[in-house]
Write a protein that holds these residues in place. Sequence first.
Motif, PDB file in Angstrom:
ATOM      1  N   PRO A 148      12.882 -17.556  44.018  1.00  0.00           N
ATOM      2  CA  PRO A 148      12.413 -16.969  45.275  1.00  0.00           C
ATOM      3  C   PRO A 148      12.933 -15.551  45.482  1.00  0.00           C
ATOM      4  CG  PRO A 148      14.185 -18.524  45.718  1.00  0.00           C
ATOM      5  CD  PRO A 148      13.876 -18.627  44.244  1.00  0.00           C
ATOM      6  N   LYS A 149      13.935 -15.175  44.700  1.00  0.00           N
ATOM      7  CA  LYS A 149      14.524 -13.842  44.837  1.00  0.00           C
ATOM      8  C   LYS A 149      14.098 -12.927  43.694  1.00  0.00           C
ATOM      9  CE  LYS A 149      17.359 -13.045  47.558  1.00  0.00           C
ATOM     10  NZ  LYS A 149      17.184 -12.441  48.908  1.00  0.00           N
ATOM     11  N   ASP A 150      13.082 -13.345  42.952  1.00  0.00           N
ATOM     12  CA  ASP A 150      12.565 -12.526  41.849  1.00  0.00           C
ATOM     13  C   ASP A 150      13.613 -12.154  40.810  1.00  0.00           C
ATOM     14  OD1 ASP A 150       9.891 -12.313  41.829  1.00  0.00           O
ATOM     15  OD2 ASP A 150       9.794 -10.674  43.296  1.00  0.00           O
ATOM     16  N   ILE A 151      14.563 -13.045  40.619  1.00  0.00           N
ATOM     17  CA  ILE A 151      15.536 -12.820  39.545  1.00  0.00           C
ATOM     18  C   ILE A 151      14.897 -13.313  38.249  1.00  0.00           C
ATOM     19  CG2 ILE A 151      17.778 -13.531  38.609  1.00  0.00           C
ATOM     20  CD1 ILE A 151      18.683 -13.797  41.603  1.00  0.00           C
ATOM     21  N   HIS A 152      14.866 -12.439  37.251  1.00  0.00           N
ATOM     22  CA  HIS A 152      14.242 -12.804  35.983  1.00  0.00           C
ATOM     23  C   HIS A 152      15.314 -13.068  34.948  1.00  0.00           C
ATOM     24  CE1 HIS A 152      10.151 -12.000  37.264  1.00  0.00           C
ATOM     25  NE2 HIS A 152      10.661 -11.000  37.959  1.00  0.00           N
ATOM     26  N   PHE A 153      15.391 -14.326  34.519  1.00  0.00           N
ATOM     27  CA  PHE A 153      16.412 -14.684  33.533  1.00  0.00           C
ATOM     28  C   PHE A 153      16.187 -13.897  32.243  1.00  0.00           C
ATOM     29  CE2 PHE A 153      18.421 -17.770  30.471  1.00  0.00           C
ATOM     30  CZ  PHE A 153      19.711 -17.551  30.903  1.00  0.00           C
TER      31      PHE A 153
END
Lengths: 264, 336
Positions: free
Chosen positions: B311-316
């Motif tokens: 939901p926080k647009d963190i891209h692994f």
Amino acid sequence: MNNITLPQPHKIIKIIHETKAEYTFRVHYEGKTDHGQFFMLSIPKIGEAPISVSSRGEDYVEFTIRKVGRLTDGLFGMNEGDTLFMRGPYGNAFPVENFKGKNLVVVAGGTGMAPVRSMLQYFAAHPEEIQSVYFIVGFKDRDAVLFEDDLAAFAKAEKFHTIYCLDNMEAEGFHKGFVTNYIKDVPFAEFDDFNVAIVGPPAMIGFTAKECVKNGVSEEKIWVSFERKMSCAVGKCGHCKINETYVCLEGPVFNYTKAKELLD
Amino acid sequence: MGYVMTKQRMDEVLTSLRETYRVYAPKKVGKFIRYGEVKSMEEIVFDEKSHFSPKEVFYPIVQTLLYFSENDVRESEVDARPVVLFLRPCDINGIHRLDTIFMENGGKADNFYQRLREKVKFFLMECCESFETCFCVSMGSNATDDYAVAVRVNDDGVFVEVKDETFANLFSGEAACDFTPAFVTENKRKVNVPAITDRAMVKDIHALEMWREFDDNCIGCGGCNTVCITCSCFDTTDIIYNETSRDGERRRVWSSCMLNDYSTVAGGHNVRAKAGDRMRFKAMHKLYDYNARFGKGNMCVGCGRCDMRCPKDIHFSETIDKLAAAVETLKEGKEC
Ligand SMILES: Cc1cc2nc3c(=O)[nH]c(=O)nc-3n(C[C@H](O)[C@H](O)[C@H](O)COP(=O)(O)OP(=O)(O)OC[C@H]3O[C@@H](n4cnc5c(N)ncnc54)[C@H](O)[C@@H]3O)c2cc1C
Ligand code: SF4
Ligand code: SF4
Ligand code: FES
């Protein structure tokens, strides 16, 4: 198919009130255990938790439990004759065979004494198997002192040297101050060979190990026991993992050379 | 053996399969594509990636393990029917990672996992094209030969390759062809996998500044773990049916290392109190610890679902790249 996490019912034979918040439960059990191992104790409908074996008899094991939450609250509500469930023993143990015939220094903090208690009892009963035991244990205050009978027995035991302390008060038989203050009183230089076992809260383990190293103890002579959250004790739930190591499988006892490389 | 048939014929195959097997595949459930039982080819979503992984079919989100009565304990039972599972190559490789933990770690198999897992037969869904967030090629998990049947669906019909003889008679009436599945060989998203060559680097990686950016960004919701095909962690919880009853059950529930209390111990001591610490823990498990312990490559298979989910647009995938760059910098620093 033998289920590795299936708990079995065991009867509580005796409950000993150590302090207000710590009881010792003597539970019927006939299998083998090694010094430093733990069981998963459970009360159905309440939950499960890892608890160290704090003493052993022919047909029983003892657990000394601090009341901190759901399961431990539930245990404190049980009576002698009640049934609890357990599975284990799990984990490795202190390398007692390697401790034999040498000097042994044991440093414990509070409930942390539980996993080393059975080993201390063993050497108190078998002085011919050890050169000396230096036992330093610290409690918060006089009311927090555990295992009064054992402490008295160890103080008198052959080849035992004991230092008991309280964090911030003095009392008969107890010094004031942290266990770390008394490491320098151990005559490491006079020992031809020795080992050190440290058990207690994480910060206490860290400070004590550093203090030992400062007093000339080489890291490979130090053994520590870790406590981490555990939900399975068989390497599946992931909770106890630190780096590539699982505390429930390779621990809870680690040599300090390994322990200091484990970074949460 | 390869066969080709129409979708209608494949539907008939599914119908006969269902006499013995429960058939699971990705299908539309509300706004998500997730795994559920299917009856026809129409229901199976082939042209998009599922939001959730297939692990819930044999490793349910919540599973009753034991039933307790006063002084007795009894193991729960599971549906005895075997399972056919439609899934992608990355997921099959991901399931091998789950197998490592549940079947091998500690030297003994977890019975509750094993009893469902051993019922599963893989029906590989060929990926003719990589999806937006996939990076399986970088992770080396784009291909597999561990399947019972492979399936390709296009305008010319349904192509299958049957490797497991137990399914051969289902297709014996169909037209033979020499189909074998192709695998994606390039993704749009490419990552550099960190080359952590020395255990001693773990200490420096622990101290990297890059983890601190997650302290504020990541809200610790655990969504990334929930959709991951390789996340295996769980909690054990007991429930009581009602206050007066002595009967109850023990359940296994998915857990997540991104949750704040994942590693909190008695006295409230939390060994990874900041979100960035937990991101480091997850990243290192996926990219170093698993391989260091088992020598079986990286844990992450690059399915890219966590990137879709956050939901926080963190891209692994970006975190992997950043870690790889940081590791190279550490190496250079050490050498000169
Ligand atoms: C190998 C090992 C040996 C242990 N030996 C003993 C012992 O001899 N005596 C003793 O009193 N305690 C021991 N503990 C700690 C004991 O397991 C926890 O205190 C217990 O799990 C708390 O359970 P609870 O249900 O009462 O608390 P909960 O209601 O679960 O939680 C209370 C608090 O304890 C934390 N907690 C939950 N699970 C654990 C866990 N597995 N370990 C540590 N903290 C946890 C929670 O996060 C919370 O902060 C040991 C732990 C380990 C790993
Ligand atoms: S970490 Fe992300 S990309 Fe890797 S396997 Fe898990 S969900 Fe897929
Ligand atoms: S999904 Fe995103 S916000 Fe949630 S825990 Fe994972 S990284 Fe953090
Ligand atoms: S306690 Fe579950 S993996 Fe160690």
